[in-house]
Design an enzyme around this catalytic site. Structure first.
Site, PDB file in Angstrom:
ATOM      1  CB  CYS A   1      -1.174  -0.102   1.497  1.00 13.51           C
ATOM      2  SG  CYS A   1      -1.633   1.596   1.938  1.00 13.51           S
TER       3      CYS A   1
ATOM      4  CB  CYS B   1       0.429   1.970   4.006  1.00 11.15           C
ATOM      5  SG  CYS B   1      -0.478   1.159   4.313  1.00 11.15           S
TER       6      CYS B   1
END
Ligand SMILES: *[C@@H]1O[C@H](CO)[C@@H](O)[C@H](O)[C@H]1NC(C)=O
Ligand SMILES: *[C@@H]1O[C@H](CO)[C@@H](O)[C@H](O)[C@H]1NC(C)=O
Length: 425
Positions: free
Chosen positions: A48, A51
């Site tokens: 991700c 993230c």
């Protein structure tokens, strides 16, 4: 040579000491954590990118909270690895930011910035209702909050309601209590106890007869009348039930025309507050990406639009809005029903919007967009959800259309979620 090595060593040490403030959590966490511990946790996934961008911020938060002597422990957990933890926290997308306090979980839905997250941690970790014990403290707090929600009076059943509402809404707002003598003399309260919201240079007192239930009223009134709005704020404003009058400007450098739109909406919000604040909030928004997702098209900015976040409906002005009179006519037209609303949340429109948003989301440029960022885990799931819904449409109408939305995982499609979803326990 030596210097380079020294620098390397130093930075390695720095990384070590900083990462020491963020604990990596796995499925054993729930068994090993203490009962009274307060945790701020980020659920992430290795693939991700959002993230990844959040990671340095997360470490800063960890070290800053530590240096402030905060009771909040900071952790992160790989959602792909810690299945039990992910399930326990009902994590459906990454990154998800949650707080755990006394076994109650609080979900953070604001911007993923250090300030936003730190403020959230501060709100949730402290008392649900903060007592303002002196006139000085009252003024100090008031100067720092655009909107201030205060319970006034002694302990009462209303205070009980107020506190339990605070437990749900603390993720968004601070809640305060004070005795009558701490409030300015000019504040007139018909009776005590009372709940008062201070904002826009004035105050509003809760009246059960005309305002209905306390939680809906607080939800309705907890935003300033005029606000600089981003996707997160707009999403949260869905709970208010008011229409939002938006001037949309460019994402980056604002043109002179945008600035004119901005001051026009701000002026109308102030000068006609008494007439319109019951039905409308006002704001200026940079960039039209979020609204484009709602109207399913690219609006050319600057423009005015009024959105009904309760049903994903919207109103566009019938002609150019050059003057204050034009804007007032536009608002009056919405109120008297002469201007037709567009959009909405019928199944067909929701499906169309879903596909529009998927199309847009899959363009890499939009990965940074706040509301669509977390699609990836949920994408396959909610496509299935929508297919089920579309199939179901052919069957007799199900009893409660609104409450079982196949797209719960995609905030872009559910701008308005039940608040209870946000505080899950
Ligand atoms: C307070 O809560 C009780 C019980 O949930 C409810 O019946 C009552 O209407 C609430 N009062 C207000 C002012 O919201
Ligand atoms: C906004 O949506 C709600 C929910 O569907 C609806 O009841 C209300 O009438 C709408 N407001 C306007 C002005 O269309």
């Amino acid at each position: 040579m030596l210097d380079t090595r020294k620098t390397l060593l130093l930075s390695a040490l720095l990384v070590l000491s900083v990462s020491a403030f963020v604990e990596e959590l796995d499925d054993t966490f729930l068994k090993t954590k203490g009962d009274d511990e307060i945790w701020l946790i980020e659920f992430y996934a290795p693939w991700c990118t959002v993230c990844e961008q959040l990671d340095p911020v997360w470490h800063q938060i960890g070290s800053e909270l530590k240096s402030l002597g905060s009771l909040v422990n900071v952790g992160k957990s790989d959602a792909m690895e810690s299945k039990d933890l992910t399930k326990e926290f009902k994590v459906q997308s990454v990154p998800t930011i949650m707080m755990l306090k006394k076994d109650v979980k609080y979900n953070y839905s604001g911007p993923k910035t250090k300030d936003g997250i730190m403020a959230f941690a501060d709100r949730v970790s402290g008392p649900l209702v903060r007592h303002l014990s002196s006139v000085q403290l009252f003024h100090h707090v008031k100067s720092r909050h655009d909107v201030m929600i205060v319970y006034v009076g002694a302990t009462s059943p209303l205070k009980g309601n107020f506190t339990s509402i605070a437990e749900t809404l603390i993720v968004y707002s601070y809640f305060f209590s004070a005795s009558r003598d701490v409030l300015p003399k000019e504040v007139s309260l018909p009776s005590l106890p009372a709940v008062v919201i201070f904002k826009d240079g004035t105050y509003f007192t809760f009246n059960e007869e005309s305002d209905g239930d306390l939680q809906s009223w607080i939800n309705r009134e907890r935003f300033p009348n005029y606000n600089q709005i981003d996707g997160y704020t707009l999403y949260a404003m869905g709970e208010s039930g008011k229409l939002v009058v938006l001037a949309l400007g460019e994402e980056k450098s604002l043109s002179a025309e945008s600035l004119r739109y901005k001051s026009l909406v701000e002026k109308v919000s102030t000068d006609y507050k008494d007439i319109y604040s019951r039905n409308f909030y006002f704001g200026f928004m940079k960039g039209s990406e979020y609204i484009d997702g709602l109207v399913m098209g690219e609006l050319s900015v600057p423009t005015f639009i009024v959105v009904n976040l309760s049903n994903d409906g919207f109103f566009l002005p019938p002609g150019a809005v050059q003057t204050e009179r034009h804007l007032l006519d536009f608002l009056n037209g919405i109120l008297d029903g002469s201007i037709q609303g567009q959009g909405g949340n019928s199944i067909d429109l929701r499906a169309q919007r879903l596909f529009y948003n998927i199309k847009v989301t899959l363009k890499p440029a939009f990965v940074k967009s706040p509301v669509y960022c977390c699609f990836l885990i949920s994408l396959p799931l909610f496509v299935v959800g929508v297919l089920i819904r579309l199939c179901r449409k052919k069957l007799p109408a199900s009893a409660n259309e609104d409450d079982d939305d196949g797209a719960i995982l995609a905030p872009s499609l559910r701008r308005r979620k039940k608040l209870t979803d946000k505080k899950s326990d």
